[in-house]
Scaffold this active site. Structure first.
Site, short mmCIF file in Angstrom:
data_model
loop_
_atom_site.label_atom_id
_atom_site.label_comp_id
_atom_site.label_asym_id
_atom_site.label_seq_id
_atom_site.Cartn_x
_atom_site.Cartn_y
_atom_site.Cartn_z
N SER A 39 0.67 -1.07 -0.10
CA SER A 39 -0.04 0.09 0.00
C SER A 39 0.97 1.31 0.00
CB SER A 39 -0.83 0.26 1.33
OG SER A 39 -1.75 -0.88 1.33
N SER A 106 -2.44 -11.45 -2.47
CA SER A 106 -2.66 -12.33 -3.52
C SER A 106 -1.49 -13.47 -3.55
CB SER A 106 -2.44 -11.63 -4.81
OG SER A 106 -1.57 -10.86 -5.21
P1 ADP Z 1 1.15 -3.96 3.16
O1 ADP Z 1 0.28 -2.93 2.11
O2 ADP Z 1 1.98 -4.84 2.30
O3 ADP Z 1 0.23 -4.48 4.21
P2 ADP Z 1 1.70 -1.53 4.35
O4 ADP Z 1 2.44 -0.60 3.22
O5 ADP Z 1 0.35 -1.20 4.73
O6 ADP Z 1 1.89 -3.09 3.67
O7 ADP Z 1 2.85 -1.26 5.54
C1 ADP Z 1 4.12 -1.24 5.28
C2 ADP Z 1 4.66 -0.68 6.59
O8 ADP Z 1 6.08 -0.49 6.76
C3 ADP Z 1 4.07 0.99 6.97
O9 ADP Z 1 3.74 1.26 8.25
C4 ADP Z 1 5.33 1.81 6.29
O10 ADP Z 1 5.46 2.80 6.74
C5 ADP Z 1 6.43 0.75 6.67
N1 ADP Z 1 7.84 0.86 5.78
C6 ADP Z 1 9.21 1.42 6.37
N2 ADP Z 1 9.84 1.45 5.50
C7 ADP Z 1 9.37 1.22 4.41
C8 ADP Z 1 9.73 1.25 2.84
N3 ADP Z 1 11.00 1.34 2.61
N4 ADP Z 1 8.97 1.02 1.98
C9 ADP Z 1 7.53 0.84 2.19
N5 ADP Z 1 7.05 0.79 3.62
C10 ADP Z 1 7.98 1.05 4.70
#
Ligand code: ADP
Length: 199
Positions: A39, A106
């Site tokens: 996300s 997925s």
């Molecule tokens: P998903 O959609 O795969 O469940 P999210 O994007 O909701 O994952 O969550 C990822 C978490 O990791 C968020 O809290 C984000 O702020 C944190 N994070 C830390 N470093 C990164 C990075 N380099 N890229 C993406 N997310 C990161």
């Protein structure tokens, strides 16, 4: 499938719509464990593409489960149906001429292949969020891993339900090694290289 349904060919199709929009439609499919950054990166790429003047649409796991897929749970059959619906909706948005970003765990290869097969070659871009489980679990942004470990949630991907990693994703990102901005740059570079965007 219902009988006596005939496909109606419309005069204005994907090609005409994308010509008016002056962009090539495609689908970026973000797959990976919960907390792997799907996300976050999809949103950041959405912003980057929007700022460049592209017309985009973002489909996100939790949001879709509030509406289109609110009747589905997390059994294997329901997960397959969830991805099938999202694939079809992604295709409709691409037919409307949009660059579509879809962020869903997925976990099954066969489901992702089903969506890939809905798209012309080169227009389905599988983005594998290859962030290690230990990092995803330590982040636990929604507290779901903790609940899965305590047994409060069953069939949680990576804990007691499998995740089948892509064998040949178009793009692989590990957000434990790469900042959000660097991940977005890699994706923009890929789209430029493939001629899917030009600025
Ligand atoms: P998903 O959609 O795969 O469940 P999210 O994007 O909701 O994952 O969550 C990822 C978490 O990791 C968020 O809290 C984000 O702020 C944190 N994070 C830390 N470093 C990164 C990075 N380099 N890229 C993406 N997310 C990161």
């Amino acid at each position: 499938m219902a009988e006596n349904i005939v496909w109606h060919h419309h005069k204005i199709g994907r090609a005409e719509r994308s010509l008016n929009k002056q962009q090539r439609p495609c689908l970026l499919w973000f797959t990976g464990l919960s907390g792997s950054g799907k996300s976050t990166i999809a949103n950041a790429l959405d912003v980057a593409l929007h700022q460049r003047g592209y017309h985009t649409f973002l489909l996100d796991g939790d949001n879709v489960r509030h509406g289109l897929c609110r009747d589905l749970g997390f059994s294997d059959a329901d997960r397959v149906e969830n991805i099938r619906r999202i694939g079809e909706v992604s295709k409709l948005f691409a037919d409307a001429g949009l660059i579509v970003l879809s962020a869903f765990i997925s976990p099954f290869r066969s489901d992702r292949r089903m969506v890939r097969n809905l798209f012309p070659a080169g227009e389905f871009i599988e983005v594998f969020m290859d962030t290690p489980l230990t990092v995803c679990e330590a982040r636990d942004p929604k507290g779901l891993y903790e609940k899965a470990r305590s047994g409060e949630i069953k069939d949680f991907t990576g804990i007691d339900s499998p995740y089948e990693a892509p064998e040949r994703p178009e793009v692989r990102l590990d957000t434990s090694e790469c900042s959000v901005d660097d991940c977005v740059d890699q994706l923009v570079d890929y789209l430029l290289q493939q001629g899917l965007i030009s600025k």
